[in-house]
Design a protein around this motif. Structure first.
Motif, PDB file in Angstrom:
ATOM      1  N   LYS A 271      33.316  47.789  14.329  1.00 38.03           N
ATOM      2  CA  LYS A 271      31.947  47.340  14.603  1.00 38.03           C
ATOM      3  C   LYS A 271      31.930  46.274  15.693  1.00 38.03           C
ATOM      4  O   LYS A 271      31.069  46.298  16.578  1.00 38.03           O
TER       5      LYS A 271
ATOM      6  N   TRP B 141      37.175  48.576   9.670  1.00 40.20           N
ATOM      7  CA  TRP B 141      35.746  48.847   9.841  1.00 40.20           C
ATOM      8  C   TRP B 141      35.071  47.683  10.582  1.00 40.20           C
ATOM      9  O   TRP B 141      34.299  47.912  11.512  1.00 40.20           O
TER      10      TRP B 141
ATOM     11  N   TYR C 258      24.857  50.583  11.814  1.00 38.59           N
ATOM     12  CA  TYR C 258      26.011  51.068  11.068  1.00 38.59           C
ATOM     13  C   TYR C 258      25.583  51.483   9.669  1.00 38.59           C
ATOM     14  O   TYR C 258      24.761  50.826   9.048  1.00 38.59           O
TER      15      TYR C 258
ATOM     16  N   ILE D 154      28.784  55.236  12.401  1.00 41.05           N
ATOM     17  CA  ILE D 154      28.120  54.465  13.444  1.00 41.05           C
ATOM     18  C   ILE D 154      26.853  55.229  13.814  1.00 41.05           C
ATOM     19  O   ILE D 154      26.922  56.372  14.275  1.00 41.05           O
TER      20      ILE D 154
END
Length: 88
Positions: free
Chosen positions: A8, A4, A69, A76
């Motif tokens: 990002k 994750w 986020y 997203i």
């Protein structure tokens, strides 16, 4: 770094991304983002302002800007989402 966090870092706020509609809810539209394993989330009503309702169905291609986020759900968040113009 977790998957994750890597996603990002590779898909920063302000980046433009493409994808296709997967699931439609009045609260939001879940987007399959090209090349990203995590789904995007678009506000239904904001997207509908730019697309006629007959254009809002699964598999429709769109483009949007990463706005942030959703840490709890692993989504997203997208803003300024609009139909993808295939003539470009």
């Amino acid at each position: 770094m977790s998957e994750w966090e890597e996603a990002k870092a590779a898909n920063e706020v302000g980046n433009t991304v493409k994808g296709s509609i997967e699931v439609i809810f009045p609260q939001g539209i879940i987007i399959h983002l090209n090349g990203i394993q995590y789904p995007g989330l678009v506000d239904y009503w904001k997207f509908a302002q730019h697309a006629q309702t007959e254009n809002i169905y699964p598999s429709v291609q769109l483009i949007g800007t990463i706005a942030g986020y959703d840490e709890d759900n692993g989504w997203i968040k997208l803003e300024d989402a609009r139909l993808l113009d295939h003539s470009v």
